[in-house]
Write a protein that holds these residues in place. Sequence first.
Motif, PDB file in Angstrom:
ATOM      1  N   ILE A 116     -15.239  55.850  68.507  1.00 28.11           N
ATOM      2  CA  ILE A 116     -14.284  54.762  68.727  1.00 28.11           C
ATOM      3  C   ILE A 116     -15.018  53.422  68.728  1.00 28.11           C
ATOM      4  O   ILE A 116     -14.577  52.454  68.101  1.00 28.11           O
ATOM      5  N   HIS A 117     -16.159  53.356  69.402  1.00 29.37           N
ATOM      6  CA  HIS A 117     -16.944  52.122  69.438  1.00 29.37           C
ATOM      7  C   HIS A 117     -17.390  51.718  68.032  1.00 29.37           C
ATOM      8  O   HIS A 117     -17.327  50.540  67.658  1.00 29.37           O
ATOM      9  N   MET A 118     -17.823  52.690  67.250  1.00 28.25           N
ATOM     10  CA  MET A 118     -18.285  52.404  65.895  1.00 28.25           C
ATOM     11  C   MET A 118     -17.158  51.860  65.030  1.00 28.25           C
ATOM     12  O   MET A 118     -17.343  50.889  64.302  1.00 28.25           O
ATOM     13  N   THR A 119     -15.981  52.481  65.109  1.00 28.51           N
ATOM     14  CA  THR A 119     -14.875  52.002  64.272  1.00 28.51           C
ATOM     15  C   THR A 119     -14.422  50.623  64.712  1.00 28.51           C
ATOM     16  O   THR A 119     -14.049  49.801  63.880  1.00 28.51           O
ATOM     17  N   ALA A 120     -14.453  50.343  66.016  1.00 27.38           N
ATOM     18  CA  ALA A 120     -14.092  49.010  66.493  1.00 27.38           C
ATOM     19  C   ALA A 120     -15.074  47.975  65.952  1.00 27.38           C
ATOM     20  O   ALA A 120     -14.689  46.840  65.668  1.00 27.38           O
ATOM     21  N   TYR A 121     -16.313  48.366  65.771  1.00 30.42           N
ATOM     22  CA  TYR A 121     -17.337  47.449  65.279  1.00 30.42           C
ATOM     23  C   TYR A 121     -17.139  47.106  63.800  1.00 30.42           C
ATOM     24  O   TYR A 121     -17.264  45.964  63.401  1.00 30.42           O
TER      25      TYR A 121
END
Length: 179
Positions: A116-121
């Motif tokens: 989730i953090h990666m896609t938000a980035y």
Amino acid sequence: MKIKNPLAIEIQGYSVRMMQTELGEYICVTDIEKTGKYSIFKNYLRNWSNWKFLALWEHHFNSDFKTVDSDCFRDLLSSNSIAPSLKVWLKRTDAIGFISTAGRHGCIYAHYDIAIHMTAYFSSETYFHLTKELQRLKEAEQNLLNNPTKIPLEEIIAEANRMRDAKRDKSKIIGEEEE
């Protein structure tokens, strides 16, 4: 670490594999890369704040995490613009947030939180679709909670797909009545 057979969810028309381990659900970030035709690791791992997030996550969930070794990555990033490799990170720090599988269909899985953090980035659109799909899975899980035993991820995804298909069928019927 015991890994069950990977399952798949759909994000932006692409099949994205998931697997369940004793540490929780992992999402194939290699498949997520295909949704936008960009390289997650090339850009994500060049940013020191992302490495800090990974270290924070590992520190919270992994008692064997080597915090001192993770600090070396900060020094490496500040000394030049070369991003450290994920393989080196996993080996030097005993990190558990990623699982790398080898072979013809090999890929990199990231823990649910990290994915989730990666896609938000890297992509607001992919982040939006991923979180919506995961919310859909949680709704399906809630529908299955009448069973007091632990519910396998396969059943949750199957229930979520049944719910999605029922919504599609309902919208088709409503759309036909309006015409």
